[in-house]
Scaffold this motif. Structure first.
Motif, PDB file in Angstrom:
ATOM      1  N   ARG A 201       0.840  -1.199   0.000  1.00 13.92           N
ATOM      2  CA  ARG A 201       0.000   0.000   0.000  1.00 13.92           C
ATOM      3  C   ARG A 201       0.873   1.245   0.000  1.00 13.92           C
ATOM      4  N   PRO A 202       0.637   2.182  -0.911  1.00 16.79           N
ATOM      5  CA  PRO A 202       1.415   3.427  -0.903  1.00 16.79           C
ATOM      6  C   PRO A 202       1.007   4.313   0.271  1.00 16.79           C
ATOM      7  N   VAL A 203       1.980   5.009   0.816  1.00 14.73           N
ATOM      8  CA  VAL A 203       1.741   5.891   1.956  1.00 14.73           C
ATOM      9  C   VAL A 203       2.178   7.295   1.574  1.00 14.73           C
ATOM     10  N   GLY A 204       1.243   8.243   1.646  1.00 15.14           N
ATOM     11  CA  GLY A 204       1.568   9.634   1.368  1.00 15.14           C
ATOM     12  C   GLY A 204       1.746   9.907  -0.113  1.00 15.14           C
ATOM     13  N   GLY A 205       1.819  11.196  -0.438  1.00 18.10           N
ATOM     14  CA  GLY A 205       2.045  11.611  -1.811  1.00 18.10           C
ATOM     15  C   GLY A 205       0.843  11.347  -2.705  1.00 18.10           C
ATOM     16  N   PHE A 206       1.069  11.515  -3.999  1.00 16.06           N
ATOM     17  CA  PHE A 206      -0.005  11.325  -4.977  1.00 16.06           C
ATOM     18  C   PHE A 206      -0.493   9.881  -4.987  1.00 16.06           C
ATOM     19  N   ARG A 207       0.420   8.925  -4.873  1.00 15.10           N
ATOM     20  CA  ARG A 207       0.027   7.517  -4.910  1.00 15.10           C
ATOM     21  C   ARG A 207      -0.865   7.165  -3.722  1.00 15.10           C
ATOM     22  N   GLY A 208      -0.486   7.657  -2.545  1.00 14.14           N
ATOM     23  CA  GLY A 208      -1.305   7.388  -1.373  1.00 14.14           C
ATOM     24  C   GLY A 208      -2.670   8.049  -1.456  1.00 14.14           C
ATOM     25  N   ALA A 209      -2.719   9.296  -1.978  1.00 11.76           N
ATOM     26  CA  ALA A 209      -3.998   9.989  -2.114  1.00 11.76           C
ATOM     27  C   ALA A 209      -4.906   9.272  -3.111  1.00 11.76           C
ATOM     28  N   LEU A 210      -4.329   8.804  -4.222  1.00 12.53           N
ATOM     29  CA  LEU A 210      -5.120   8.086  -5.218  1.00 12.53           C
ATOM     30  C   LEU A 210      -5.637   6.766  -4.655  1.00 12.53           C
ATOM     31  N   TYR A 211      -4.815   6.113  -3.868  1.00 16.58           N
ATOM     32  CA  TYR A 211      -5.246   4.852  -3.258  1.00 16.58           C
ATOM     33  C   TYR A 211      -6.418   5.093  -2.305  1.00 16.58           C
ATOM     34  N   ASN A 212      -6.322   6.135  -1.479  1.00 21.02           N
ATOM     35  CA  ASN A 212      -7.401   6.427  -0.534  1.00 21.02           C
ATOM     36  C   ASN A 212      -8.661   6.901  -1.252  1.00 21.02           C
ATOM     37  N   LEU A 213      -8.497   7.672  -2.331  1.00 15.72           N
ATOM     38  CA  LEU A 213      -9.647   8.204  -3.053  1.00 15.72           C
ATOM     39  C   LEU A 213     -10.455   7.093  -3.714  1.00 15.72           C
ATOM     40  N   THR A 214      -9.773   6.072  -4.219  1.00 15.03           N
ATOM     41  CA  THR A 214     -10.461   4.967  -4.899  1.00 15.03           C
ATOM     42  C   THR A 214     -10.760   3.804  -3.968  1.00 15.03           C
ATOM     43  N   GLY A 215     -10.529   3.987  -2.685  1.00 18.81           N
ATOM     44  CA  GLY A 215     -10.800   2.911  -1.741  1.00 18.81           C
ATOM     45  C   GLY A 215      -9.941   1.681  -1.973  1.00 18.81           C
ATOM     46  N   GLY A 216      -8.736   1.889  -2.467  1.00 19.37           N
ATOM     47  CA  GLY A 216      -7.838   0.769  -2.737  1.00 19.37           C
ATOM     48  C   GLY A 216      -8.048   0.135  -4.089  1.00 19.37           C
ATOM     49  N   GLY A 217      -8.993   0.662  -4.883  1.00 19.60           N
ATOM     50  CA  GLY A 217      -9.241   0.069  -6.194  1.00 19.60           C
ATOM     51  C   GLY A 217      -8.115   0.306  -7.176  1.00 19.60           C
ATOM     52  N   LEU A 218      -7.426   1.434  -7.038  1.00 20.71           N
ATOM     53  CA  LEU A 218      -6.304   1.760  -7.918  1.00 20.71           C
ATOM     54  C   LEU A 218      -5.050   1.881  -7.064  1.00 20.71           C
ATOM     55  N   ASN A 219      -4.171   0.904  -7.205  1.00 17.03           N
ATOM     56  CA  ASN A 219      -2.957   0.844  -6.392  1.00 17.03           C
ATOM     57  C   ASN A 219      -1.746   0.914  -7.317  1.00 17.03           C
ATOM     58  N   LEU A 220      -1.067   2.044  -7.314  1.00 15.29           N
ATOM     59  CA  LEU A 220       0.140   2.215  -8.125  1.00 15.29           C
ATOM     60  C   LEU A 220       1.390   1.700  -7.434  1.00 15.29           C
ATOM     61  N   GLY A 221       1.245   1.202  -6.213  1.00 16.84           N
ATOM     62  CA  GLY A 221       2.406   0.708  -5.488  1.00 16.84           C
ATOM     63  C   GLY A 221       3.181   1.838  -4.835  1.00 16.84           C
ATOM     64  N   PRO A 222       4.123   1.505  -3.976  1.00 20.46           N
ATOM     65  CA  PRO A 222       4.891   2.542  -3.280  1.00 20.46           C
ATOM     66  C   PRO A 222       5.836   3.268  -4.227  1.00 20.46           C
ATOM     67  N   SER A 223       6.151   4.492  -3.870  1.00 19.37           N
ATOM     68  CA  SER A 223       7.096   5.286  -4.652  1.00 19.37           C
ATOM     69  C   SER A 223       8.525   4.834  -4.360  1.00 19.37           C
ATOM     70  N   ALA A 224       9.466   5.379  -5.120  1.00 24.61           N
ATOM     71  CA  ALA A 224      10.875   5.031  -4.910  1.00 24.61           C
ATOM     72  C   ALA A 224      11.336   5.455  -3.516  1.00 24.61           C
ATOM     73  N   ARG A 225      10.872   6.598  -3.055  1.00 25.61           N
ATOM     74  CA  ARG A 225      11.246   7.066  -1.719  1.00 25.61           C
ATOM     75  C   ARG A 225      10.698   6.128  -0.645  1.00 25.61           C
ATOM     76  N   GLN A 226       9.455   5.691  -0.824  1.00 26.07           N
ATOM     77  CA  GLN A 226       8.880   4.778   0.161  1.00 26.07           C
ATOM     78  C   GLN A 226       9.597   3.430   0.145  1.00 26.07           C
ATOM     79  N   ARG A 227      10.005   2.972  -1.026  1.00 26.87           N
ATOM     80  CA  ARG A 227      10.748   1.707  -1.089  1.00 26.87           C
ATOM     81  C   ARG A 227      12.083   1.824  -0.365  1.00 26.87           C
ATOM     82  N   GLU A 228      12.720   2.983  -0.461  1.00 27.01           N
ATOM     83  CA  GLU A 228      13.963   3.199   0.281  1.00 27.01           C
ATOM     84  C   GLU A 228      13.716   3.176   1.785  1.00 27.01           C
ATOM     85  N   GLU A 229      12.618   3.790   2.214  1.00 28.04           N
ATOM     86  CA  GLU A 229      12.285   3.783   3.637  1.00 28.04           C
ATOM     87  C   GLU A 229      11.994   2.360   4.118  1.00 28.04           C
ATOM     88  N   ASP A 230      11.305   1.596   3.308  1.00 32.31           N
ATOM     89  CA  ASP A 230      11.013   0.206   3.681  1.00 32.31           C
ATOM     90  C   ASP A 230      12.295  -0.615   3.780  1.00 32.31           C
TER      91      ASP A 230
END
Length: 428
Positions: free
Chosen positions: A137-166
Motif C-alpha cells: 500500500r502506498p503511503v503519502g504523496g499522490f500515490r497514497g492519495a489516489l489509493y485512498n480516493l479509490t478505496g484501494g481500487g487503484l494501487n500504483l504501489g509505493p514510490s521510490a522514496r517509500q521503497r527506500e524507507e522500507d
C-alpha cells in the motif's frame, strides 16, 4: 567269309561323322581365340578335380571328342555383367509404429508413482499458495492519495522514496544472533554525540522487535537520560545510576531486577551516568565490562555514550568490547579535525578494525559561515571510515534539551534511520 551288311553300314556312318568333326575344328579354334582360351593350341585343357567331379566324362575315342569336351566350360560361362548401373526400385516406406495404448491400470500406477515422487506443498507456512500477491500500500504523496480516493481500487504501489524507507526499516529490524554494542565517542564536546545516541536509540526502539539499551558511560556527569526523558521527569523519578547498579550487581539475576536501575523512554531502556563529579570518573574498565556482561544477557543491541576523550579509565574496556563505533563530528573546522584525530588515534593504538569500520556522523548543530567547505569536509572524512552520514540542522537537536522523534524534521529522522541501519549492518 564276306562282311555282314550291318557292319558295312555302321562303318560308313562312323567315317561320315569323323569327316564332319574334322571340318568343324578350324571354327572351334577361332572361337577359342576370341574367348582368350588356351584350347586353340590343340592341347587338352586342364580340368580341376571339382570340374571333373561335377561333369561326368565318357570315354572318348578320338582327339575330336576330347576337344569337344574342352569346349563345354566356355559354352557354360555366364554372360559378363553390364557396366551400366542398375537402378533398384525404392524400398517401400515402413508404416509408423502405433504406440501401445496404456491400460487403465497402467495409468493409475503412473499417477501414483508421480504423486509419490513429488514434494508435498507446505500449506502451513506457505499460505500464499491460495492468495494472489498484492502490491504494498502506498503511503503519502499522490500515490497514497489516489489509493485512498479509490478505496484501494487503484494501487500504483509505493514510490521510490517509500521503497527506500522500507529497505531501511528492514535493515534495522533484522534479527540478531547474540548481543552487540556500539560506542559513540568523540574528542570534542558539544558536537552532537549525546543527541545522536538518543536519536539512534529511539529509532532502534521504533523498528526493532526487542528494545535496545543505552548506557551513559560519560565520566563528566553525562546527561543521556535527561536528553531522552526531559530534565523534569528525570528528577521526579528515582535517579538511580550506573554506580548504584555496580553496588548491587551480584543480586541482579533477572530482567525484573535489572529494571529497578533503569529508565525508560518508550521502548528505549537507559542506564544513567553518575552525576557526582567526585564519583563519576571512578568507573574502571573492569567495572564497565561487568556491566556489559550483565546487559548482554538481556539486550541484543546496546549503545554506549562514552563522553569526551578516549583516555579515561573505562575507555579501554569500552573499546575492547565494542563491535563498531560512531564518531561524532561537526561542520566546524575544529569538529572535523577532532573526528580525523579520533580515527588516527584508534588506528595507531591497536583499534585499526574499529577505525576502518566506523560510522562518522556529522551533525549540523551550529550553522557555520559560507567560508567553510562542507563538501570538502565530507569528502575527506568519508575516505577514512566505512560510512559518513550527515544530520541536517534541526532545532529539536540544537537546543540541547529533550530529543523526541515526533518533533524532528523528516530529514533528521531519516538520517537517524540511516545511522541505525548502518550499525546493524556492522553486526551481521
Amino acid at each position: 567269309m564276306p562282311e555282314p551288311v550291318e557292319n558295312k553300314t555302321a562303318n560308313a556312318l562312323a567315317e561320315a561323322e569323323a569327316a564332319e568333326e574334322q571340318a568343324q575344328l578350324p571354327l572351334r579354334r577361332d572361337r577359342r581365340r576370341g574367348d582368350d582360351s588356351d584350347a586353340w593350341t590343340g592341347t587338352m585343357p586342364i580340368i580341376s578335380s571339382n570340374q571333373a567331379e561335377q561333369r561326368p566324362s565318357a570315354p572318348s575315342s578320338s582327339w575330336a571328342e576330347a576337344a569337344a569336351a574342352a569346349d563345354a566350360p566356355a559354352r557354360l560361362q555366364p554372360a559378363k555383367p553390364s557396366k551400366d548401373p542398375v537402378l533398384k526400385p525404392p524400398a517401400p516406406e515402413a508404416a509408423p509404429a502405433v504406440p501401445a495404448q496404456p491400460t487403465r491400470s497402467t495409468r493409475s500406477a503412473s499417477k501414483a508413482a508421480a504423486l509419490a515422487d513429488a514434494p508435498l506443498p507446505d500449506f502451513i507456512s506457505s499460505p500464499g499458495l491460495f492468495v494472489r500477491e498484492q502490491k504494498p500500500r502506498p503511503v503519502g504523496g499522490f500515490r497514497g492519495a489516489l489509493y485512498n480516493l479509490t478505496g484501494g481500487g487503484l494501487n500504483l504501489g509505493p514510490s521510490a522514496r517509500q521503497r527506500e524507507e522500507d529497505e531501511l526499516a528492514r535493515r534495522i529490524s533484522r534479527q540478531l544472533q547474540g548481543s552487540y554494542n556500539t560506542a559513540v565517542l568523540s574528542l570534542k564536546g558539544g558536537i552532537g554525540k549525546t543527541s545522536t545516541t538518543v536519536g539512534v536509540g529511539l529509532t532502534l526502539a521504533e523498528f526493532r522487535g526487542d528494545p535496545p539499551c543505552a548506557i551513559d558511560a560519560n565520566p563528566d556527569s553525562g546527561d543521556l537520560v535527561e536528553r531522552a526523558l526531559g530534565e523534569g521527569i528525570y528528577q521526579q523519578q528515582s535517579p538511580r545510576t550506573i554506580t548504584d547498579l555496580l553496588r548491587k550487581i551480584e543480586s541482579v539475576d533477572s530482567l525484573t531486577a535489572l529494571a529497578r536501575y533503569m529508565h525508560h523512554a518508550g521502548r528505549l531502556h537507559l542506564i544513567a551516568g553518575e552525576q557526582d563529579p567526585e564519583v563519576s570518573d571512578s568507573l574502571t574498565a573492569e567495572e564497565y565490562l561487568r556491566i556489559r556482561k550483565l546487559i548482554s544477557a538481556y539486550y541484543s543491541v546496546a549503545l554506549i555514550d562514552c563522553g569526551t576523550g578516549v583516555t579515561h579509565n573505562a575507555m579501554s574496556g569500552i573499546l575492547q568490547s565494542a563491535d563498531n563505533l560512531i564518531i561524532a563530528a561537526g561542520y566546524a573546522v575544529s569538529g572535523a579535525k577532532r573526528a580525523r584525530s579520533t580515527l588516527h588515534w584508534l588506528a595507531s593504538h591497536g583499534y585499526e578494525d574499529l577505525a576502518r569500520n566506523a560510522v562518522v556522523v556529522i551533525t549540523d548543530k551550529d550553522e557555520v559561515s559560507t567560508r567553510v567547505d562542507k563538501d570538502a569536509i565530507e569528502e575527506h572524512l568519508s575516505g577514512i571510515c566505512r560510512q559518513l552520514i550527515a544530520v541536517p540542522h534541526d532545532r529539536g537537536v540544537a537546543d540541547g534539551d529533550l530529543v523526541t522523534l515526533d518533533v524532528l524534521r523528516p530529514e533528521t529522522r531519516r538520517a537517524y534511520r540511516e545511522i541505525a541501519a548502518a550499525i546493524v549492518d556492522g553486526y551481521v
